[in-house]
Design an enzyme around this catalytic site. Structure first.
Site, PDB file in Angstrom:
ATOM      1  CE  LYS A  54      -3.762  -2.529   2.100  1.00 15.62           C
ATOM      2  NZ  LYS A  54      -4.469  -2.960   3.314  1.00 15.62           N
ATOM      3  CD  GLN A  98      -3.495  -4.515   6.599  1.00 15.76           C
ATOM      4  OE1 GLN A  98      -3.461  -3.445   5.995  1.00 15.76           O
ATOM      5  NE2 GLN A  98      -4.045  -5.597   6.085  1.00 15.76           N
ATOM      6  CG  ASP A 121      -9.317  -0.299   5.396  1.00 13.23           C
ATOM      7  OD1 ASP A 121      -9.224  -0.476   4.167  1.00 13.23           O
ATOM      8  OD2 ASP A 121      -8.719  -0.992   6.240  1.00 13.23           O
TER       9      ASP A 121
END
Ligand code: NAP
Length: 294
Positions: A54, A98, A121
């Site tokens: 990413k 994450q 996200d």
């Protein structure tokens, strides 16, 4: 006739190029560089690989990205304090924690701490809640599910009124994909580990999305001829002929499925690359939300 191969790699590359150009345009207009902060808690090797990818993608798109790592034994307070600090940082437009978090941490509480406008996200309970409600719009849609929809919308498959079957009901893939498919006016059936006779269900699917995490689970004869098959699964299987000793396969038995389906995504090179492209898009969107407010 074999299925049309939906080339997620090429589609994602053109999306990433689009984001790069839009970032460059905004910067030349004097607007701030979009900034993404990532947070990893613990030493999960897969998480580290994903986050590294990413950051690399951000760099290529001209997006600022700053990584934060906390030890596996970080407390709930420490993780949330970091998120709150990032919420207040004007250089950071998007925050990505994450997942999965180490056992013992309350994931929902951490996600709830992320400022809604920075939830690139899309897993903040309010964003997910809005996704589930008619007439409400989430600020961000999770990257993998929106990548799945982008591939479907850019394939020839008519969505309106189609029968869609989603294999898997996880928070990060199956459930949000199902909600997006409902929004796209398909009729959705969700299958999971308690569903009886899954092949009979999938044989009725015009659109089949597989997200179970079981290598080559869906066989060719489970697929309706001409169906569009989106394979989200990424599974390692032993392969002594490869230097690394394994290969990646999807949740669909690709060689069988491509003989029956009308269109299909490969693994790798299908949904995977879309996830990162959608995250970059979401980060750019987060920066634009700030522009609109100022
Ligand atoms: P997950 O959290 O493990 O969820 C798996 C889902 O599949 C669950 O709903 C489970 O049912 C269902 N399931 C498992 N085995 C089944 C079986 N034998 N029959 C029917 N249903 C079954 O997995 P996930 O995080 O959603 O990920 C799914 C796959 O997508 C994995 O291969 C993962 O690596 C991949 N993935 C790819 C990307 C990408 O960017 N390409 C992103 C995320 C995930 P229950 O709910 O009943 O347990």
């Amino acid at each position: 006739m074999g299925a049309k191969i939906i080339d997620g790699k090429a589609i994602a590359e053109s999306l990433r190029e689009e984001v790069k150009q839009q970032v460059s345009e905004r910067v030349s207009q004097g607007l701030p560089v979009p900034g993404l902060a990532t947070v990893i808690v613990g030493d999960n090797p897969a998480s580290k690989v994903y986050v590294r990818m990413k950051h690399k993608a951000c760099q290529e798109a001209g997006i600022l990205s700053i990584g934060h790592e906390l030890p596996a034994d970080a407390s709930q307070n420490e993780v949330e304090a970091l998120v709150k600090k990032l919420n207040e940082d004007p250089k950071i437009h998007g925050i990505l924690v994450q997942l999965p978090l180490p056992a013992g941490l309350d994931e929902e509480s951490v996600l709830n701490t992320i400022k809604l406008q920075k939830d690139v996200d899309g897993f903040h309970p309010i964003n997910i809640g809005r996704l589930a409600q008619k007439g409400r719009e989430p600020l961000f849609i999770p990257a993998t599910p929106s990548g799945v929809m982008y591939l479907l919308e850019n394939s020839d498959a008519p969505l309106d009124g189609a029968n869609a079957v989603v294999l898997g009901r996880s928070n990060i893939v199956g459930m949000p994909v199902s909600l997006l498919l409902v929004r796209a006016n398909t009729t959705v059936t969700i299958c999971h580990s308690h569903t009886k006779d899954i092949p009979a269900v999938t044989r009725e699917a015009d659109i089949l999305v597989a997200a179970v995490g079981v290598a080559e689970y869906v066989r060719g004869d489970w697929i309706k001829p001409g169906a569009t098959v989106i394979d989200v699964g990424v599974n390692r299987v032993e392969d002594a002929s490869r230097k690394r000793g394994y290969k990646l396969v999807g949740d669909v038995a690709y060689d069988e499925a491509k003989e029956v389906a009308g269109a299909i995504t490969p693994v790798p090179g299908g949904v995977g690359p879309m996830t990162i492209a959608m995250l970059l898009r979401n980060t750019l969107r987060a920066a634009r939300l700030v522009d609109e407010k100022t």
